[in-house]
Scaffold this motif. Structure first.
Motif, PDB file in Angstrom:
ATOM      1  N   CYS A  60       0.642  -1.485   0.022  1.00 40.44           N
ATOM      2  CA  CYS A  60      -0.214  -0.096   0.225  1.00 40.44           C
ATOM      3  C   CYS A  60       0.535   1.177  -0.186  1.00 40.44           C
ATOM      4  CB  CYS A  60      -0.934  -0.003   1.710  1.00 40.44           C
ATOM      5  SG  CYS A  60      -1.917  -1.872   1.399  1.00 40.44           S
ATOM      6  N   ARG A  61       1.588   0.918   0.821  1.00 33.14           N
ATOM      7  CA  ARG A  61       2.663   2.295   0.461  1.00 33.14           C
ATOM      8  C   ARG A  61       3.342   2.766  -0.765  1.00 33.14           C
ATOM      9  NH1 ARG A  61       1.783   6.539   3.410  1.00 33.14           N
ATOM     10  NH2 ARG A  61       2.176   6.480   1.489  1.00 33.14           N
ATOM     11  N   TRP A  62       4.140   1.354  -1.150  1.00 37.27           N
ATOM     12  CA  TRP A  62       4.836   2.044  -2.340  1.00 37.27           C
ATOM     13  C   TRP A  62       3.139   2.516  -3.657  1.00 37.27           C
ATOM     14  CZ3 TRP A  62       8.954   1.717  -5.209  1.00 37.27           C
ATOM     15  CH2 TRP A  62      10.394   1.298  -4.676  1.00 37.27           C
ATOM     16  N   SER A  63       2.638   1.642  -3.537  1.00 41.69           N
ATOM     17  CA  SER A  63       1.760   2.357  -4.495  1.00 41.69           C
ATOM     18  C   SER A  63       1.131   3.614  -4.275  1.00 41.69           C
ATOM     19  CB  SER A  63       0.377   1.633  -4.309  1.00 41.69           C
ATOM     20  OG  SER A  63       0.243  -0.183  -4.217  1.00 41.69           O
ATOM     21  N   PRO A 118      -8.205  -5.996  -4.769  1.00 39.74           N
ATOM     22  CA  PRO A 118      -8.283  -4.675  -3.686  1.00 39.74           C
ATOM     23  C   PRO A 118      -7.168  -4.414  -3.923  1.00 39.74           C
ATOM     24  CG  PRO A 118      -8.515  -7.405  -2.334  1.00 39.74           C
ATOM     25  CD  PRO A 118      -8.821  -7.680  -3.551  1.00 39.74           C
ATOM     26  N   PHE A 119      -6.219  -5.392  -3.798  1.00 37.31           N
ATOM     27  CA  PHE A 119      -4.257  -4.528  -4.373  1.00 37.31           C
ATOM     28  C   PHE A 119      -4.998  -3.687  -5.284  1.00 37.31           C
ATOM     29  CE2 PHE A 119      -3.343  -8.901  -2.504  1.00 37.31           C
ATOM     30  CZ  PHE A 119      -2.970  -7.705  -1.637  1.00 37.31           C
ATOM     31  N   SER A 120      -5.379  -4.435  -6.352  1.00 35.75           N
ATOM     32  CA  SER A 120      -5.721  -3.483  -7.916  1.00 35.75           C
ATOM     33  C   SER A 120      -6.767  -2.562  -7.591  1.00 35.75           C
ATOM     34  CB  SER A 120      -6.451  -4.873  -9.890  1.00 35.75           C
ATOM     35  OG  SER A 120      -6.418  -4.073 -10.023  1.00 35.75           O
ATOM     36  N   ASP A 121      -8.607  -2.309  -7.045  1.00 38.16           N
ATOM     37  CA  ASP A 121      -8.413  -1.087  -6.740  1.00 38.16           C
ATOM     38  C   ASP A 121      -8.259   0.321  -5.841  1.00 38.16           C
ATOM     39  OD1 ASP A 121     -10.986  -2.016  -7.746  1.00 38.16           O
ATOM     40  OD2 ASP A 121     -11.783  -2.589  -5.802  1.00 38.16           O
ATOM     41  N   LEU A 122      -7.298  -0.119  -5.245  1.00 37.65           N
ATOM     42  CA  LEU A 122      -5.791   0.213  -4.888  1.00 37.65           C
ATOM     43  C   LEU A 122      -5.301   1.586  -6.401  1.00 37.65           C
ATOM     44  CD1 LEU A 122      -4.451  -1.095  -1.697  1.00 37.65           C
ATOM     45  CD2 LEU A 122      -5.664   1.506  -1.634  1.00 37.65           C
ATOM     46  N   PRO A 136     -17.133  16.247  -8.642  1.00 34.33           N
ATOM     47  CA  PRO A 136     -18.265  17.585  -8.221  1.00 34.33           C
ATOM     48  C   PRO A 136     -19.368  17.259  -7.124  1.00 34.33           C
ATOM     49  CG  PRO A 136     -17.746  16.942 -10.485  1.00 34.33           C
ATOM     50  CD  PRO A 136     -17.293  15.497  -9.362  1.00 34.33           C
ATOM     51  N   THR A 137     -19.895  15.959  -6.712  1.00 35.90           N
ATOM     52  CA  THR A 137     -20.997  15.587  -5.764  1.00 35.90           C
ATOM     53  C   THR A 137     -20.253  15.158  -4.810  1.00 35.90           C
ATOM     54  OG1 THR A 137     -21.287  13.403  -6.396  1.00 35.90           O
ATOM     55  CG2 THR A 137     -22.276  15.185  -7.616  1.00 35.90           C
ATOM     56  N   TRP A 138     -20.522  14.187  -3.618  1.00 34.15           N
ATOM     57  CA  TRP A 138     -20.025  13.204  -2.545  1.00 34.15           C
ATOM     58  C   TRP A 138     -20.401  12.285  -3.526  1.00 34.15           C
ATOM     59  CZ3 TRP A 138     -18.473  13.942   1.538  1.00 34.15           C
ATOM     60  CH2 TRP A 138     -18.690  14.554   2.556  1.00 34.15           C
ATOM     61  N   ASN A 139     -21.870  11.704  -4.452  1.00 35.85           N
ATOM     62  CA  ASN A 139     -20.948  10.263  -4.764  1.00 35.85           C
ATOM     63  C   ASN A 139     -19.800  10.145  -4.962  1.00 35.85           C
ATOM     64  OD1 ASN A 139     -23.656   9.128  -3.645  1.00 35.85           O
ATOM     65  ND2 ASN A 139     -24.732  10.480  -5.896  1.00 35.85           N
ATOM     66  N   ASP A 140     -19.216  10.991  -5.565  1.00 39.82           N
ATOM     67  CA  ASP A 140     -17.896  10.893  -6.514  1.00 39.82           C
ATOM     68  C   ASP A 140     -17.101  10.968  -5.882  1.00 39.82           C
ATOM     69  OD1 ASP A 140     -18.879  11.830  -9.411  1.00 39.82           O
ATOM     70  OD2 ASP A 140     -19.298  13.880  -8.811  1.00 39.82           O
ATOM     71  N   VAL A 141     -17.548  11.973  -4.298  1.00 42.14           N
ATOM     72  CA  VAL A 141     -16.161  11.269  -3.823  1.00 42.14           C
ATOM     73  C   VAL A 141     -15.936  10.170  -2.949  1.00 42.14           C
ATOM     74  CG1 VAL A 141     -15.126  12.229  -0.863  1.00 42.14           C
ATOM     75  CG2 VAL A 141     -15.437  13.839  -2.795  1.00 42.14           C
ATOM     76  N   PHE A 142     -17.516   9.435  -2.471  1.00 43.83           N
ATOM     77  CA  PHE A 142     -17.250   8.509  -2.023  1.00 43.83           C
ATOM     78  C   PHE A 142     -17.382   6.814  -3.072  1.00 43.83           C
ATOM     79  CE2 PHE A 142     -21.494   9.913   0.280  1.00 43.83           C
ATOM     80  CZ  PHE A 142     -20.559  10.039   1.859  1.00 43.83           C
ATOM     81  N   ASP A 143     -17.189   7.305  -4.184  1.00 42.60           N
ATOM     82  CA  ASP A 143     -17.070   6.429  -5.272  1.00 42.60           C
ATOM     83  C   ASP A 143     -14.901   6.244  -5.054  1.00 42.60           C
ATOM     84  OD1 ASP A 143     -17.265   4.345  -7.600  1.00 42.60           O
ATOM     85  OD2 ASP A 143     -16.263   6.115  -8.476  1.00 42.60           O
ATOM     86  N   TYR A 144     -15.230   7.542  -4.957  1.00 42.74           N
ATOM     87  CA  TYR A 144     -12.945   7.941  -5.385  1.00 42.74           C
ATOM     88  C   TYR A 144     -12.723   6.618  -3.480  1.00 42.74           C
ATOM     89  CZ  TYR A 144      -8.537   9.196  -3.788  1.00 42.74           C
ATOM     90  OH  TYR A 144      -6.663   9.232  -4.136  1.00 42.74           O
ATOM     91  N   CYS A 145     -13.316   6.457  -2.353  1.00 46.09           N
ATOM     92  CA  CYS A 145     -13.376   6.053  -1.277  1.00 46.09           C
ATOM     93  C   CYS A 145     -13.038   4.972  -1.648  1.00 46.09           C
ATOM     94  CB  CYS A 145     -14.427   6.737   0.105  1.00 46.09           C
ATOM     95  SG  CYS A 145     -13.325   8.557  -0.029  1.00 46.09           S
ATOM     96  N   VAL A 146     -14.402   3.975  -2.308  1.00 47.13           N
ATOM     97  CA  VAL A 146     -14.347   2.421  -2.647  1.00 47.13           C
ATOM     98  C   VAL A 146     -13.124   2.106  -3.529  1.00 47.13           C
ATOM     99  CG1 VAL A 146     -15.595   1.515  -4.356  1.00 47.13           C
ATOM    100  CG2 VAL A 146     -16.439   3.193  -2.288  1.00 47.13           C
ATOM    101  N   TYR A 147     -12.146   2.570  -4.284  1.00 50.65           N
ATOM    102  CA  TYR A 147     -11.001   2.880  -4.830  1.00 50.65           C
ATOM    103  C   TYR A 147      -9.637   2.805  -3.592  1.00 50.65           C
ATOM    104  CZ  TYR A 147     -14.020   0.829  -8.240  1.00 50.65           C
ATOM    105  OH  TYR A 147     -15.162   1.101  -8.991  1.00 50.65           O
ATOM    106  N   SER A 148      -9.925   4.046  -2.910  1.00 48.09           N
ATOM    107  CA  SER A 148      -8.591   4.300  -2.434  1.00 48.09           C
ATOM    108  C   SER A 148      -8.673   3.718  -0.975  1.00 48.09           C
ATOM    109  CB  SER A 148      -9.096   6.082  -2.328  1.00 48.09           C
ATOM    110  OG  SER A 148      -8.942   6.540  -0.841  1.00 48.09           O
ATOM    111  N   ALA A 149      -9.302   3.639  -0.585  1.00 45.75           N
ATOM    112  CA  ALA A 149      -9.606   3.850   1.058  1.00 45.75           C
ATOM    113  C   ALA A 149     -10.166   2.212   1.686  1.00 45.75           C
ATOM    114  CB  ALA A 149     -10.492   4.379   1.732  1.00 45.75           C
ATOM    115  N   ASN A 150     -11.230   1.782   1.444  1.00 49.21           N
ATOM    116  CA  ASN A 150     -11.909   0.418   1.602  1.00 49.21           C
ATOM    117  C   ASN A 150     -10.823  -0.752   1.456  1.00 49.21           C
ATOM    118  OD1 ASN A 150     -13.797   2.282   2.003  1.00 49.21           O
ATOM    119  ND2 ASN A 150     -15.528   1.572   0.511  1.00 49.21           N
TER     120      ASN A 150
END
Length: 640
Positions: A60-63, A118-122, A136-150
């Motif tokens: 995760c750190r390297w990615s 999960p590795f690929s999503d990151l 633009p919207t909250w949904n866009d931010v949440f969608d980013y979190c699906v890949y960056s955090a979850n």
């Protein structure tokens, strides 16, 4: 292997195709030396999973650094693609990866059967950072979190053997909340990279644009924006909190620690005045240490997560259903919950040793002690405030009347009263203790000194013995001797504070050292302003020996309260007796500076109460030199 001279983390990287041992040595070094809000692996995790956590962290750190620390976007995308190509080798079996991090990770993937997704999503999220700077919207931010955090939370669950969707969903709430907390904390840092993660529609709701953020225009609109973002993020932390109760004990502390850490980041933003446009609020080492202690305390002594209280129904991420049109009973319950929250804030704001020690209690008992402390703190404040005696008398009389009304069911007069009335009823606390405490506060208005220790004892019962007795009912007891022991413990605490605060009390016009003791050691009241003299030292030693006798008499109380309360009582006694031991070790020089214990020492007592079992040998602190025994520390004068 990837050539990455841009990355600082590559400086200790072994050569391509290194041995598994060398690869694991590097991931362990990276996980234990790279800055993070909290350690990657806690000492509570089984050793069997330590290396796997190091390996996942290193990936995760390297990615993250490939996406964030390479200044050229095209170059970053090229490196991320090459990184994923080598990741695929772990799953294809055509040949082994050569990068040391992936050499180590391959072992974890095989042993824990972790899927590719999960590795690929990151990597998808880090690629997105190269192309998208606004959402633009909250949904866009949440969608980013699906890949960056979850994916990070899901990887942790895989390493620990959990693969079900229900736990993963709870993890998603927490991970999204952590990501959002970091966004709000890092606004100024992200601006330097050209990114704004605050949804544009949230900006518009508060009359702001992304241009205002780029220009770092800090005003009340930005404060209101941050408050709304923080509220939404706290809801997500609460939504994910039940996960801690659904995993093995070894993982619970770490999960709760990350949730508490994220909430603490939100607190830091609030404490900084919300101006994350100009600086990044951060947690101090002491704050992190307290979080660790609280997480350990709540997990070891309590069965449910601490941050679940008051959560509404959770739909998809970010949507919390507000309670509307509730029946009267639910409205009353909400008033009580809000009142307990206010008591919590009062206790926390006082920076009392009580607040930390309470974390070892089950939530209902902890809330009750917050209510008791808040009441006592407000009473204490009246007698100590710099106003005339008549005003103080009026204030105490008003509290006596409000107390009677609250006991009768009328709790509208003050925010803490619903919680106080609920506590008195729930734990069957005799109301005379509260009236006696108010009488003790009134004594401070008219009595400036005490001729004998017997007279002082009456005062100490009212302002400290009552504290011990009310707490005793919350702790729970069956032994008829327990109330007498609780009084003795309260008296020991009070005498400790009298010794420590002798100069400050004198400056306020109060002398709590009995006149008979002053005369016995050839001292006068005015000597109590200092400096230390041999006569004062002997006189204070006499007071300390008296306090130690009360500590020793009261210490057996620990084994006579309910088991779920013993650790908290141990911490309180240990803390206060340690303060007395510290005063002794300083030769009773309480005049040069105020003697106290550090936050780290208090945390140490809490951790020891939870893990080491020192109380089975000695509840009291060790005394230095040839002095006989020890003491403890935790209540403040009068209210704790």
């Amino acid at each position: 292997m990837l050539a990455t001279p841009e990355l600082e983390i590559a400086r200790n990287l072994p050569s391509a195709g290194c041995s598994l041992a060398d690869a694991q040595r590097y991931t362990r070094w990276l996980a234990t030396h790279h800055y993070e809000n909290f350690g990657v692996v806690s000492w509570l995790l089984p050793r069997s999973v330590h290396q796997h956590f190091y390996n996942v962290y290193a990936y995760c750190r390297w990615s993250d650094d490939l996406g964030d620390e390479v200044p050229d976007h095209a170059r970053a995308l090229e490196l991320l693609d090459a990184w994923e190509d080598e990741l695929r080798l772990i799953y294809s079996g055509s040949r082994a990866p050569s990068h040391p991090v992936l050499v180590a990770l391959a072992e974890t993937v095989r042993e824990k059967s972790i899927p590719f997704q999960p590795f690929s999503d990151l990597l998808r999220a880090f690629r997105q950072d190269q192309k998208v700077q606004r959402y633009p919207t909250w949904n866009d931010v949440f969608d980013y979190c699906v890949y960056s955090a979850n994916p990070v939370g899901r990887l942790v669950l895989y390493v620990c053997g959990y693969r079900d969707e229900s736990r993963q969903r709870l993890s998603d709430f927490t991970c999204t909340a952590l990501q959002l907390a970091n966004f709000w904390q890092d606004v100024s840092c992200d601006l330097e990279k050209g990114r704004i993660y605050i949804p544009l529609d949230a900006l518009h709701e508060h009359g702001l644009t992304d241009g205002d953020i780029v220009a770092r225009r800090f005003d009340q609109r930005y404060v209101a924006l941050m408050k709304s973002l923080i509220t939404r993020t706290r809801d997500l932390f609460r939504a994910g909190a039940p996960l801690a109760a659904r995993v093995e004990p070894f993982l619970r502390v770490d999960i709760e620690l990350f949730s508490r850490g994220g909430m603490a980041v939100l607190d830091a933003i609030e404490d900084s005045g919300y101006n994350t446009l100009e600086h990044r609020p951060a947690l101090s080492k002491a704050a992190k240490l307290k979080l660790v202690a609280r997480a350990i305390g709540s997990r070891m002594f309590e069965g449910t997560p601490a941050v679940t209280e008051g959560i509404g129904e959770i739909g998809k991420v970010g949507e919390v259903t507000a309670a509307r049109d509730r029946p009267p009973s639910q409205v009353d319950a909400e008033r009580i919950r809000t009142s307990y929250a206010q008591c919590n804030r009062i206790t926390r704001a006082a920076h009392s040793s009580f607040y930390l020690a309470f974390f070892g209690l089950p939530r209902p008992k902890r809330n009750a002690l917050y209510a008791l402390y808040a009441f006592m703190r407000l009473i204490d404040n009246i007698s100590d405030e710099p106003s005339d005696i008549e005003s103080k008398r009026h204030g105490l009389a008003r509290w006596r009347a409000m107390l009677d009304e609250a006991i009768a069911g009328r709790t509208e007069a003050h925010a803490i009263l619903p919680a106080l009335a609920d506590t008195i009823s729930r734990f069957a606390i005799p109301t005379r203790y509260f009236h006696d405490l108010i009488l003790g506060a009134e004594m401070d208005l008219t009595v400036a000194s005490y001729a004998t220790f017997d007279q002082l004892s009456e005062y100490c019962y009212r302002v400290a013995g009552t504290v011990g007795l009310t707490c005793l009912h919350v702790f729970g007891f069956r032994d008829p001797k327990a109330p007498d022991l609780a009084e003795r413990v309260g008296l020991a605490f009070q005498l400790t504070n009298i010794i420590r605060d002798v100069r400050g009390d004198f400056e306020m016009g109060r002398v709590y050292i009995p006149q008979e003791d002053l005369e016995r050691f050839d001292c006068r009241s005015e000597n109590l302003r200092g400096p230390l003299t041999p006569q004062l030292s002997e006189m204070l030693q006499h007071q300390a020996e008296r306090a130690w006798r009360f500590y020793e008499d009261g210490a057996p109380l620990v084994e006579r309260v309910d088991p779920d309360s013993r650790s908290t009582l141990r911490v309180l006694i240990r803390t206060y007796s340690s303060l007395l031991a510290r005063i002794e070790a300083c030769g009773f020089d309480v005049f040069s500076s105020r003697i106290s214990l550090s936050s780290a020492e208090k945390v140490q007592y809490l951790l020891a109460a939870g893990m080491s079992g020192w109380w089975k040998k000695d509840v009291l602190a060790k005394r230095s030199g040839d002095r006989r025994r020890s003491g403890g520390d935790v209540l403040r004068r009068r209210a704790g």
